[in-house]
Enzyme design. Sequence first.
Site, PDB file in Angstrom:
ATOM      1  N   ARG A 216       0.871  -1.182   0.000  1.00  0.00           N
ATOM      2  CA  ARG A 216       0.000   0.000   0.000  1.00  0.00           C
ATOM      3  C   ARG A 216       0.903   1.225   0.000  1.00  0.00           C
ATOM      4  NH1 ARG A 216      -4.267   2.874  -1.173  1.00  0.00           N
ATOM      5  NH2 ARG A 216      -4.768   4.504   0.327  1.00  0.00           N
ATOM      6  N   HIS A 218       0.523   4.765   0.943  1.00  0.00           N
ATOM      7  CA  HIS A 218      -0.449   5.619   1.619  1.00  0.00           C
ATOM      8  C   HIS A 218       0.108   7.031   1.728  1.00  0.00           C
ATOM      9  CE1 HIS A 218      -3.979   6.156   4.189  1.00  0.00           C
ATOM     10  NE2 HIS A 218      -3.227   7.031   4.847  1.00  0.00           N
ATOM     11  N   CYS A 221      -2.415  11.787   5.589  1.00  0.00           N
ATOM     12  CA  CYS A 221      -3.644  12.557   5.708  1.00  0.00           C
ATOM     13  C   CYS A 221      -3.872  12.752   7.202  1.00  0.00           C
ATOM     14  CB  CYS A 221      -4.814  11.817   5.056  1.00  0.00           C
ATOM     15  SG  CYS A 221      -6.362  12.722   5.209  1.00  0.00           S
ATOM     16  N   CYS A 234      -9.294   8.085   4.017  1.00  0.00           N
ATOM     17  CA  CYS A 234      -7.893   7.710   4.266  1.00  0.00           C
ATOM     18  C   CYS A 234      -7.702   6.859   5.524  1.00  0.00           C
ATOM     19  CB  CYS A 234      -7.019   8.955   4.354  1.00  0.00           C
ATOM     20  SG  CYS A 234      -7.102   9.972   2.881  1.00  0.00           S
ATOM     21  N   ASP A 293      -3.320  16.747  -8.534  1.00  0.00           N
ATOM     22  CA  ASP A 293      -2.503  15.872  -7.708  1.00  0.00           C
ATOM     23  C   ASP A 293      -1.041  16.282  -7.886  1.00  0.00           C
ATOM     24  OD1 ASP A 293      -1.336  13.733  -6.372  1.00  0.00           O
ATOM     25  OD2 ASP A 293      -2.726  12.246  -7.193  1.00  0.00           O
ATOM     26  N   ARG A 295       1.486  14.953  -6.141  1.00  0.00           N
ATOM     27  CA  ARG A 295       2.380  13.968  -5.536  1.00  0.00           C
ATOM     28  C   ARG A 295       3.400  13.431  -6.533  1.00  0.00           C
ATOM     29  NH1 ARG A 295      -2.090  10.038  -3.036  1.00  0.00           N
ATOM     30  NH2 ARG A 295      -3.138  10.756  -4.914  1.00  0.00           N
TER      31      ARG A 295
HETATM   32  N1  LIG Z   1      -5.682  18.564  -1.846  1.00  0.00           N
HETATM   33  C1  LIG Z   1      -6.514  17.705  -1.244  1.00  0.00           C
HETATM   34  N2  LIG Z   1      -6.015  16.588  -0.723  1.00  0.00           N
HETATM   35  C2  LIG Z   1      -6.862  15.720  -0.151  1.00  0.00           C
HETATM   36  C3  LIG Z   1      -8.239  15.960  -0.053  1.00  0.00           C
HETATM   37  N3  LIG Z   1      -8.811  14.931   0.594  1.00  0.00           N
HETATM   38  C4  LIG Z   1      -7.811  14.058   0.871  1.00  0.00           C
HETATM   39  N4  LIG Z   1      -6.638  14.524   0.428  1.00  0.00           N
HETATM   40  C5  LIG Z   1      -5.314  13.905   0.433  1.00  0.00           C
HETATM   41  O1  LIG Z   1      -5.325  12.912  -0.566  1.00  0.00           O
HETATM   42  C6  LIG Z   1      -4.350  11.938  -0.264  1.00  0.00           C
HETATM   43  C7  LIG Z   1      -4.991  10.580  -0.393  1.00  0.00           C
HETATM   44  O2  LIG Z   1      -5.232  10.400  -1.729  1.00  0.00           O
HETATM   45  P1  LIG Z   1      -6.509   9.674  -2.308  1.00  0.00           P
HETATM   46  O3  LIG Z   1      -6.759  10.333  -3.609  1.00  0.00           O
HETATM   47  O4  LIG Z   1      -7.591   9.610  -1.296  1.00  0.00           O
HETATM   48  O5  LIG Z   1      -6.120   8.238  -2.518  1.00  0.00           O
HETATM   49  P2  LIG Z   1      -5.022   7.716  -3.407  1.00  0.00           P
HETATM   50  O6  LIG Z   1      -3.969   7.490  -2.401  1.00  0.00           O
HETATM   51  O7  LIG Z   1      -4.691   8.558  -4.573  1.00  0.00           O
HETATM   52  O8  LIG Z   1      -5.659   6.428  -4.026  1.00  0.00           O
HETATM   53  P3  LIG Z   1      -6.006   5.095  -3.285  1.00  0.00           P
HETATM   54  O9  LIG Z   1      -4.767   4.270  -3.334  1.00  0.00           O
HETATM   55  O10 LIG Z   1      -7.102   4.508  -4.056  1.00  0.00           O
HETATM   56  O11 LIG Z   1      -6.423   5.435  -1.883  1.00  0.00           O
HETATM   57  C8  LIG Z   1      -3.854  12.248   1.113  1.00  0.00           C
HETATM   58  O12 LIG Z   1      -2.590  12.918   0.998  1.00  0.00           O
HETATM   59  C9  LIG Z   1      -4.883  13.216   1.666  1.00  0.00           C
HETATM   60  O13 LIG Z   1      -4.325  14.143   2.585  1.00  0.00           O
HETATM   61  C10 LIG Z   1      -8.733  17.174  -0.608  1.00  0.00           C
HETATM   62  O14 LIG Z   1      -9.926  17.450  -0.626  1.00  0.00           O
HETATM   63  N5  LIG Z   1      -7.838  18.006  -1.185  1.00  0.00           N
HETATM   64 ZN   LIG Z   2      -7.786  11.863   3.834  1.00  0.00          ZN
END
Ligand SMILES: Nc1nc2c(ncn2[C@@H]2O[C@H](COP(=O)(O)OP(=O)(O)OP(=O)(O)O)[C@@H](O)[C@H]2O)c(=O)[nH]1
Ligand SMILES: [Zn+2]
EC number: 3.5.4.25
Length: 361
Positions: A216, A218, A221, A234, A293, A295
């Site tokens: 995973r 992660h 958050c 999260c 995004d 990241r």
């Molecule tokens: N900018 C922003 N970040 C968010 C928001 N809600 C959650 N996050 C961040 O999004 C990140 C998690 O990403 P997600 O898009 O939920 O999941 P993912 O990791 O891309 O995909 P999965 O592997 O399916 O969970 C964490 O860093 C959170 O802090 C938001 O509304 N705005």
């Molecule tokens: Zn979150």
Amino acid sequence: MPFSPDPKEMLSRARADLRMGVPVVLDGASPALLLAAETLTPERLAFAKTLGPVDLALTGRRAATLKARAYDGDVARVALPDDATPDWVRGLADPADDLRKPMKGPFLTRREGDATPHRLAVALAKSARLLPAALVLPLKDARGFAAQHGLTRLETPTVAPLLQSLSPLSEIVAARLPVSVSETGRLHVFRPEDGSEEHYAMEIGKPARNVPVLARLHSACFTGDLMGSLKCDCGPQLRAALAQMGEEGSGVLLYLNQEGRGIGLANKMRAYSLQDQGFDTVEANHRLGFEDDERDFRIGADILKKLGFSSVRLLTNNPAKIAMMEKHGIAVTERVPLQVGKTAQNEGYLATKAAKSGHLL
Ligand SMILES: Nc1nc2c(ncn2[C@@H]2O[C@H](COP(=O)(O)OP(=O)(O)OP(=O)(O)O)[C@@H](O)[C@H]2O)c(=O)[nH]1
Ligand SMILES: [Zn+2]
């Protein structure tokens, strides 16, 4: 000179300076002085104006919201009016009051000249986890100015590729960490060379390196992982991933400090305020001047490789993560869905991610 800071150390210093409101000098074909909009003081703004024409560099995303022309596409150079105050600058950089004060323009944006310092200014502000906006003013003698005012001086040709590249990560320490899902846990701490956030890897059990590992990635958050926020999924995802690793007896969970999809907690909270004004998670990022995004998933691939893994069964609903792993040398043999933590409050958020970011439901 062994004691002198190298380019990546200067970059780390520049980030800290910008966060404190201290200007940074950029030395290159178009020498310039940079000041982050978020930490601008009235005194520094007044002094900057005495030095010549000042621009406010914004991202193309933010410019689109403000209806300012971004002649350079990804970046806009707004000419600062003579009577501009820190509040004026802040109003352009920060969308918090956009709806209350919709008539901010018209703006004069520059078309001629070199946008390189502006592009770097915005990238530096982002990497300092500030609002992506900065004042930029041309300098004649970057070296002399930096020395005279005791400012950090970055060289454009070296800092631009540094900001693009993945900073090498080193494992600093690893120690046994029994956790509720497994008594044989082990936590590793990785530190990037450029002084940015550390990242962690939690091994559950003793995962074999020659078969795909349940993994995973992660992203941090704080609100969901620790506060029990109902706005995202999260926290439940984190715990479900660990639980599944515990049940299978092995796995690896990377905890990447990419809060708010890489924009930092302060900016994420700004995005949450915008969401309370009616914008969805993607629109809120754009109004702030960020991409959906921000990241860098290369970090995850790099850590997995450093730990000796080359293939994973990835716990995710995000196809972009799978694509980035494959692109950076980690084979994804299986996607393991992670559908937990739906609440009345995050229904819209999850629907937006499915519709706009391609998340699988
Ligand atoms: N900018 C922003 N970040 C968010 C928001 N809600 C959650 N996050 C961040 O999004 C990140 C998690 O990403 P997600 O898009 O939920 O999941 P993912 O990791 O891309 O995909 P999965 O592997 O399916 O969970 C964490 O860093 C959170 O802090 C938001 O509304 N705005
Ligand atoms: Zn979150």
